[in-house]
Structure formats: structure tokens, C-alpha cells
Write an enzyme that holds these catalytic residues in place. Sequence first.
Site, PDB file in Angstrom:
ATOM      1  N   ASP A   1       0.581  -0.982   0.237  1.00  0.00           N
ATOM      2  CA  ASP A   1      -0.322   0.115   0.255  1.00  0.00           C
ATOM      3  C   ASP A   1       0.665   1.115  -0.027  1.00  0.00           C
ATOM      4  OD1 ASP A   1      -2.332   1.036   0.273  1.00  0.00           O
ATOM      5  OD2 ASP A   1      -3.410  -0.258   1.536  1.00  0.00           O
TER       6      ASP A   1
ATOM      7  N   ASP B   1      -3.139   4.799  -2.361  1.00  0.00           N
ATOM      8  CA  ASP B   1      -4.263   5.074  -2.130  1.00  0.00           C
ATOM      9  C   ASP B   1      -4.480   6.368  -2.451  1.00  0.00           C
ATOM     10  OD1 ASP B   1      -6.062   4.423   0.686  1.00  0.00           O
ATOM     11  OD2 ASP B   1      -5.396   6.870   1.838  1.00  0.00           O
TER      12      ASP B   1
ATOM     13  N   GLU C   1      -5.790   3.847  -6.234  1.00  0.00           N
ATOM     14  CA  GLU C   1      -7.493   4.196  -5.129  1.00  0.00           C
ATOM     15  C   GLU C   1      -8.197   5.340  -6.244  1.00  0.00           C
ATOM     16  OE1 GLU C   1      -9.760   3.996  -1.063  1.00  0.00           O
ATOM     17  OE2 GLU C   1      -7.949   5.362  -0.983  1.00  0.00           O
TER      18      GLU C   1
ATOM     19  N   HIS D   1     -11.323  -3.010   3.098  1.00  0.00           N
ATOM     20  CA  HIS D   1     -11.580  -2.984   3.954  1.00  0.00           C
ATOM     21  C   HIS D   1     -12.253  -1.922   4.681  1.00  0.00           C
ATOM     22  CE1 HIS D   1      -8.115  -0.167   2.394  1.00  0.00           C
ATOM     23  NE2 HIS D   1      -8.203   0.430   3.430  1.00  0.00           N
ATOM     24  N   ASP D   2     -12.366  -0.523   3.413  1.00  0.00           N
ATOM     25  CA  ASP D   2     -13.218   0.205   3.697  1.00  0.00           C
ATOM     26  C   ASP D   2     -14.858   0.217   3.762  1.00  0.00           C
ATOM     27  OD1 ASP D   2     -10.904   1.627   4.349  1.00  0.00           O
ATOM     28  OD2 ASP D   2     -11.227   2.672   2.094  1.00  0.00           O
TER      29      ASP D   2
HETATM   30  C1  NOJ Z   1      -8.276   4.911   1.613  1.00  0.00           C
HETATM   31  C2  NOJ Z   1      -7.817   3.842   2.429  1.00  0.00           C
HETATM   32  O1  NOJ Z   1      -8.308   3.046   1.837  1.00  0.00           O
HETATM   33  C3  NOJ Z   1      -8.723   4.798   3.998  1.00  0.00           C
HETATM   34  O2  NOJ Z   1      -8.882   3.243   4.834  1.00  0.00           O
HETATM   35  C4  NOJ Z   1      -7.957   5.454   4.763  1.00  0.00           C
HETATM   36  O3  NOJ Z   1      -8.875   5.533   5.637  1.00  0.00           O
HETATM   37  C5  NOJ Z   1      -8.027   6.531   3.489  1.00  0.00           C
HETATM   38  N1  NOJ Z   1      -7.767   6.348   2.197  1.00  0.00           N
HETATM   39  C6  NOJ Z   1      -7.037   8.372   3.894  1.00  0.00           C
HETATM   40  O4  NOJ Z   1      -5.455   6.964   4.086  1.00  0.00           O
END
Ligand code: NOJ
Length: 560
Positions: free
Chosen positions: A98, A199, A255, A328-329
Site C-alpha cells: 500500500d 491510496d 485508488e 477494508h473500507d
Molecule cells: C483510503 C483508505 O482505503 C482508507 O482506509 C483511508 O482511511 C483513507 N484512504 C486515508 O488514507
Amino acid sequence: MEKTWWKESVVYQIYPRSFNDSNGDGIGDLNGITEKMDYLKELGIDVIWLSPVYESPNDDNGYDISNYQGIMAEFGTMEDFDRMLAAAHERGIRIVMDLVVNHTSDEHPWFVESRKSKDNPYRDYYIWKEAKDGKVPNNWGSCFGGSAWKYDETTDMYFLHMFSQKQPDLNWENEKVRQAVFDMMDWWCQKGIDGFRMDVISMISKDPAYPDGVLKETGYGDYGPYVYNGPRVHEYLQEMNRKVLSRYDLLTVGECAGVTVEEAKKYANLEGTELNMAFQFEHMDLDGGETFKWNDRKINLVELKATLSKWQNELYGKAWNSLYWCNHDQPRIVSRLGNDSDTYRERSAKMLATCLHMMQGTPYIYQGEELGMTNVPFPALEDFRDIESINAYHEYTESGQLKPDDMMRYLRYKGRDNARTPMQWNDSANAGFSTGTPWIMVNPNYTTINAKEQVEREDSVFHYYQKLIRLRKEYDVIVYGAYTLLLPEDPNLYVYTRELDGEKLLIICNFTDAPRDFSLPEGWSPEKMNCLISNCDRTTAETDMKLMPYEAVVYHMGKA
Ligand code: NOJ
């Protein structure tokens, strides 16, 4: 279309904190991952995306990094990392790191220096602005609530943080920042890692005018038009590509919050000038609304099909898709789009997997998805750990926008912690995740939903995923075929075809808990169709079919 390993791979995401704890401190770690490498090999995945393992004060569970070249003590040491990498490589599994470089932690030495004085050499590594009319520089709200600006007394100025106050945004306009990031990436590549998941990479270039955004119900302005896909983002990624990425054989995925199809064609263009692929959010945002994602609305299947089909068709031959339901989100997909009751959990989890894994693009599996792990019955706010959920609870209930009971229901339905409870390995204490006290509660259903039971049972969700992964290796049409949606207006069934050089697939998924009628489309004859996979023991086709609740079946026709 050029064939490459990353187009043919299946990626498995590990959230290290919750995967496997080898030393009994209640927190997953690198040695814990190494211990489970054979499990991943057995599943058949090709690549691991490792959520951040770097040094971090953990304001946002590692997405706030204070040292990009050090390992978080709770997770182990750099030697542990090297051992994990070697264990993966020995089994032919690649490791994607990541890369969190939109922001750092406020405890990163760059920021510690930056905030010291206006003429510090690191001042310009971050985004500092003077007050405007005695107030914040603009009205943007941060993704985790409140203003996106924090006042810093030392120099009487504000710094930008699109996420928490402990995650100051880096200033990518500064060439030194870019070079420092590229050097750090190069260091990891030299170590032998196999790629980067980047990210919120679509947010690294901000509109230099920093204009106010349209006011939202939260009282803050919408930063979207000025932060997503900003004016220099493609220039930065092309520079990164020239200086680092193109020199190694990597899988790169951005992302890309706020990405449109047009933008994705640039980020993930097949000429390879930026990244291999992008994560888009449109299908996951279909159930959003005026209170952001906080509701318990269901995604409408007709809209879901239209959205995913748009991505499938418009990127085909131009850019590469990434495919995901979970990370994970996101809450657990079987609780969101499937049915997590005892009767239908396994079948609907398999149906959702079929629907996604037969599409065009690189599929991502999030730890526990291959078991059909579900959302979690968190008893109270105190049981949540996620900064986003906790901040949102206070923001929406204290402003009176949502009632506490409703907000709790929404957190249980949509909160990120649903994905972050420990991986369920077996039916022993703490699901076999840890001999200590886990940092976050374990889903009580681990006694019935766990890896051990599923690995031993042939008709489990685990073995179904294993088969989907194997099929992708056997049939080029799954990787490279063109996609066509059938029955776009049908509110219950998701049916599509794939086609490559005379070889065809028909994918039929019933998204409901009722039996449904389905007639084979023109050109498909039962005697020529070969059933590749079914979640209901179906082996043949019929012209007129009665689909079971949550049934999924894939047929193949044409040369073998
Ligand atoms: C996206 C990530 O997937 C998330 O978990 C994170 O809180 C935010 N970016 C900030 O880094």
C-alpha cells in the site's frame, strides 16, 4: 489485447491488523501472515495486497505513516517482512504494498520540521495557507468530518488535511516531495516487492486556487471538483511511471475516489504510461445519499448492472478494470447485496463471487470474503474502533441530522469496522486469530463461519472461490473476453455474456430470495453448453430454466 500476468491474476487483500496474530498481543502481524501463506496458496491467489505495515501512530490504522521505510513495531520487524516476502515468493505469490502518499502522519519527520517555521526547508512539503477573513482558508470539509484545515499556532497558519487532523496532505507541487516519494518507492522495488496499491491517488493534485465548494448539509463545502482528478494528477503519475514504475515488473492500482470512466481511461490506459488499473467507486456509492453513506438503503440491481456494465464496456480495449465488492473500507458484501441468513448466506456469497469473478478485469478478494464472512453485531459505539465511524456518529447525531438509534443502525450496516474484525480461522477462542485480547471484537458467528470448517468441506464458499480462481487460469475468455449485459431492466437477475474468438460464456445470477424463471437467449442451445460452475449443483442447461433463490451458474460454449 496484450497478455500480462497482472491481467490474469487474482489479488487477495490482507488487513494485517486483523489477519493473524502470532505473538498473542491481540494485533495481527507479519509472522502471522507468513504462517498462513499455505492457506493462501491453497486458495490459489496470485498476489497479496498488503494494507500498510509501516511505522504509524495508528490514527487511521496505518494509513497515517510516520516512516515509509520502517515496519510498525506491533507488526514486527523488517526481518519479519523479508521473511514474509520470501515465503510468498517461494510459493509464486507476489506482494503489492500500500502506498499512502497523498498524506503522511503529522508525526512524520517531514511534518515535524514543516510546522516549525515558515522558512524551514520542509515547510513546502505540505499545504499551508493563511487565514481568510479571520477564518479557515476555504470551506472544504474533511473526509473524516469537520473542516479540512487545521490551525497551527506556531506559525499562525492552517494546514490542509483531507482526512484526519493527524494526516496532513503532502504538497505534490513541490518537486522535492515527488522525488522523495519516488526514491522511497524505488527502495521498496529494489527490495523485491511486486507492486503498489496507491491510496487516494486521484487526490494528490489540488486546484491551486483552493476555491470554496458548494455548501453541503454538513455545513462544509464540497471539495470534490477541486481535489479529485486535479489539474496535474496525470502529469505526476506519468513522471512516477517514467522514474520508477516502468523500470520494474509491477502491478499498480490506483485508488481513484471521484474517478469517471473518462479519467480512468487515462489512469489505467493500456499504453502503460500511468498505472495498470484503477479502483472506481461508482457501484459502491449507489446506496449513498444526502447523509453520505450513512443509511440502510439497498443498492438497486438495475442501477448496479448499468453502472458495472458501463465500466466493463467503456474501458474494454482502452484501459484495465479492477473488480471488487469488498475491502477494508466497505461492509461485508454478503450482508449488503446478498443474504446473511443461515439459509442463504453461503449460496448468496457464491452468487456474488460468480457475478464479479466472471467479469472483465482483475478481481480482488478481501480477507474473509472467501468464507462469506458477514457484518458484525457491534453492541455499542464503544465497540467501534474506526475513526471515520466514530467521528461520523458525533457529527451526525450532535448536529441533529440523524437520531442516535438510526446512526447506530447505519454504522452496523455500513461502517468500515465490519470488514476489520479478526479473520475467522477456526472455532477456538477468538476465532483462532489471537491467544490475547483482540484489538477489536470478534464476530460471534466464528463458531460456524471459519476457515478450518470450510477448507475441510468440499461445497464451502472457500472451495467455490478456489474453483473460480482456477477457471480464470483455464479460460482466456474470462480474462480477455468482451462483455455484454442481457436483460438490463430485469430487477432480479444479473445476466451477461463474455466472448472471445468464438468462445462464449453465459453468466446467470439470481439476486433475490425467490425462484425466478429464465429462458436461454437466442444462439444458446442446451446440448452445446457446458456448465463450468454452479452454486446449486446444476450440471446441464435447459431452454426454460427455473432458477433457485440466489442461484448462480456459468455456461461455456464454443471451442474448449
Ligand atoms: C483510503 C483508505 O482505503 C482508507 O482506509 C483511508 O482511511 C483513507 N484512504 C486515508 O488514507
